[in-house]
Write an enzyme that holds these catalytic residues in place. Structure first.
Site, PDB file in Angstrom:
ATOM      1  N   TYR A  71      -8.043  -6.693   3.355  1.00 41.58           N
ATOM      2  CA  TYR A  71      -7.023  -5.734   3.237  1.00 41.58           C
ATOM      3  C   TYR A  71      -6.189  -4.608   3.927  1.00 41.58           C
ATOM      4  CZ  TYR A  71      -6.647  -0.732   1.610  1.00 41.58           C
ATOM      5  OH  TYR A  71      -6.419   0.761   1.294  1.00 41.58           O
TER       6      TYR A  71
HETATM    7  N1  LIG Z   1      -8.213   7.537  -2.460  1.00 45.67           N
HETATM    8  C1  LIG Z   1      -8.216   6.830  -1.120  1.00 45.67           C
HETATM    9  O1  LIG Z   1      -8.784   8.166  -0.342  1.00 45.67           O
HETATM   10  C2  LIG Z   1      -7.280   6.708  -0.514  1.00 45.67           C
HETATM   11  C3  LIG Z   1      -7.101   6.380   0.328  1.00 45.67           C
HETATM   12  C4  LIG Z   1      -6.364   5.838   1.256  1.00 45.67           C
HETATM   13  C5  LIG Z   1      -5.536   4.522   0.488  1.00 45.67           C
HETATM   14  N2  LIG Z   1      -5.282   4.993  -0.684  1.00 45.67           N
HETATM   15  C6  LIG Z   1      -4.233   4.459  -1.473  1.00 45.67           C
HETATM   16  O2  LIG Z   1      -3.824   4.487  -2.644  1.00 45.67           O
HETATM   17  C7  LIG Z   1      -3.413   3.920  -3.525  1.00 45.67           C
HETATM   18  C8  LIG Z   1      -4.328   5.006  -4.491  1.00 45.67           C
HETATM   19  O3  LIG Z   1      -5.391   4.862  -4.422  1.00 45.67           O
HETATM   20  P1  LIG Z   1      -6.764   5.439  -5.387  1.00 45.67           P
HETATM   21  O4  LIG Z   1      -8.124   5.100  -4.704  1.00 45.67           O
HETATM   22  O5  LIG Z   1      -5.994   6.230  -6.139  1.00 45.67           O
HETATM   23  O6  LIG Z   1      -6.676   3.380  -5.399  1.00 45.67           O
HETATM   24  P2  LIG Z   1      -7.651   2.926  -6.759  1.00 45.67           P
HETATM   25  O7  LIG Z   1      -8.471   3.790  -7.567  1.00 45.67           O
HETATM   26  O8  LIG Z   1      -8.969   1.909  -6.456  1.00 45.67           O
HETATM   27  O9  LIG Z   1      -6.379   2.338  -8.309  1.00 45.67           O
HETATM   28  C9  LIG Z   1      -6.163   1.387  -8.014  1.00 45.67           C
HETATM   29  C10 LIG Z   1      -5.725   0.488  -8.936  1.00 45.67           C
HETATM   30  O10 LIG Z   1      -5.179  -0.688  -8.962  1.00 45.67           O
HETATM   31  C11 LIG Z   1      -4.962  -1.414  -9.563  1.00 45.67           C
HETATM   32  N3  LIG Z   1      -5.403  -2.555  -9.760  1.00 45.67           N
HETATM   33  C12 LIG Z   1      -6.167  -3.398  -8.433  1.00 45.67           C
HETATM   34  N4  LIG Z   1      -6.038  -4.623  -8.853  1.00 45.67           N
HETATM   35  C13 LIG Z   1      -5.195  -4.586  -9.799  1.00 45.67           C
HETATM   36  C14 LIG Z   1      -3.918  -5.757 -10.011  1.00 45.67           C
HETATM   37  N5  LIG Z   1      -4.872  -7.848  -9.876  1.00 45.67           N
HETATM   38  N6  LIG Z   1      -2.983  -5.940 -10.531  1.00 45.67           N
HETATM   39  C15 LIG Z   1      -2.695  -5.022 -11.030  1.00 45.67           C
HETATM   40  N7  LIG Z   1      -3.464  -3.936 -11.229  1.00 45.67           N
HETATM   41  C16 LIG Z   1      -4.463  -3.764 -10.073  1.00 45.67           C
HETATM   42  C17 LIG Z   1      -6.561  -1.146 -10.388  1.00 45.67           C
HETATM   43  O11 LIG Z   1      -6.139  -0.503 -12.143  1.00 45.67           O
HETATM   44  P3  LIG Z   1      -7.358  -1.310 -12.675  1.00 45.67           P
HETATM   45  O12 LIG Z   1      -8.733  -0.432 -12.610  1.00 45.67           O
HETATM   46  O13 LIG Z   1      -6.793  -1.051 -14.496  1.00 45.67           O
HETATM   47  O14 LIG Z   1      -8.647  -2.708 -13.243  1.00 45.67           O
HETATM   48  C18 LIG Z   1      -6.689   0.329  -9.993  1.00 45.67           C
HETATM   49  O15 LIG Z   1      -6.378   1.101 -11.129  1.00 45.67           O
HETATM   50  C19 LIG Z   1      -4.002   3.303  -3.084  1.00 45.67           C
HETATM   51  O16 LIG Z   1      -2.977   2.036  -2.697  1.00 45.67           O
HETATM   52  C20 LIG Z   1      -5.254   3.192  -2.155  1.00 45.67           C
HETATM   53  O17 LIG Z   1      -4.735   1.471  -1.266  1.00 45.67           O
HETATM   54  C21 LIG Z   1      -6.129   5.454  -1.266  1.00 45.67           C
END
Ligand SMILES: NC(=O)c1ccc[n+]([C@@H]2O[C@H](COP(=O)([O-])OP(=O)(O)OC[C@H]3O[C@@H](n4cnc5c(N)ncnc54)[C@H](OP(=O)(O)O)[C@@H]3O)[C@@H](O)[C@H]2O)c1
Length: 251
Positions: free
Chosen positions: A163
């Protein structure tokens, strides 16, 4: 900004702003950003992978929802074609889609996981940026690309090495695209640490995770929306990775 023609399902209509495209925005941070920009009056186009009931709320706000799976190149290309059918211009692209898989000692599973994260974090932004550049160039005023990376890129990880490696690749692409697309399109990244917990994170995990940053809070989606506004509105930033990590690097 001049009027831009945006095509909805069956007809062309004139809107006052070019759309903002956000990938993986059915839930959590991407969803919050989609609602945030829709409330600012932007047309918003999102990708989602899995259909779910609460997409209805986004659709009711006028947000265009396109199904897409970036697991292979064909899926990414199909998404780009869908985007081009829906709009002839873009104000910004926010690469938010993400896949957080643990490393595996089982070789086949390890390879599949790495490949999957490479596709979502690197291949999709790479192909979308190149092929949607003309859509960005077709809008007037500021144009932006934002890559959502991760603060953990600075440290590495014992359990999520693949990752982190693919998010590091996305940070590298930020600089390359910033150089490639200058001076017309700004390309920046946001590197969050903990922003929101997952529903299934237990109390032990939450307590441990909160102690990893100096500010020791779960800040919520708003800090990402503030950061997106900052990057989109600041016309002298490109090739920058903005850490949004509550002083995690101080601990
Ligand atoms: N949340 C945090 O605290 C945090 C911390 C560090 C970094 N980040 C970064 O910030 C961003 C948003 O975070 P988040 O936690 O809101 O993300 P998340 O809940 O994991 O959502 C990411 C979305 O990506 C989609 N996805 C996954 N695999 C895919 C694929 N093969 N093709 C197309 N879409 C795909 C998923 O769609 P489906 O749900 O429809 O499957 C999911 O809704 C991400 O890039 C994450 O790495 C977040």
């Amino acid at each position: 900004m001049s009027d831009q023609a945006v095509m909805t399902d069956n007809k062309a209509e004139v809107v006052t702003k070019a759309p903002i495209l956000i990938t993986g925005a059915a839930q959590r941070l991407g969803r919050a950003a989609a609602i945030h920009f829709a409330r600012q009056g932007y047309p918003v186009i999102i990708s989602y992978r899995r259909e779910r009931d609460d997409l209805a709320e986004l659709r009711a706000l006028g947000i265009t929802t396109l199904q897409a799976d970036f697991s292979d190149v064909a899926g990414i290309q199909a998404f780009i074609e869908q985007v081009k059918q829906h709009t002839n211009c873009l104000r910004a692209i926010i690469h938010n889609a993400s896949c957080w898989l643990p490393d595996s000692k089982e070789p086949e599973q390890a390879a599949v996981g790495f490949q999957q994260m490479f596709q979502v974090h690197m291949m999709a932004p790479y192909l979308i940026n190149h092929q949607c550049q003309p859509l960005l160039m077709a809008s007037e005023g500021a144009r932006d690309i934002v890559h959502m990376t991760d603060a953990v890129v600075r440290k590495g990880s014992k359990k999520h090495g693949a990752y982190v490696a693919t998010k590091a690749g996305l940070e590298s692409l930020t600089q390359s695209f910033a150089a490639m697309f200058a001076p017309d399109i700004k390309v920046n990244g946001i590197a969050p640490a903990l922003i929101i917990f997952n529903d299934d994170d237990d109390e032990v995990y939450r307590t441990k995770a909160l102690k990893k940053s100096a500010l020791q809070i779960e800040p919520g989606e708003e800090v990402i929306n503030l950061s997106l506004d900052y990057l989109l509105n600041n016309h002298y930033l490109t090739g920058v990775i903005l850490p949004v990590e509550g002083g995690r690097s101080l601990i």
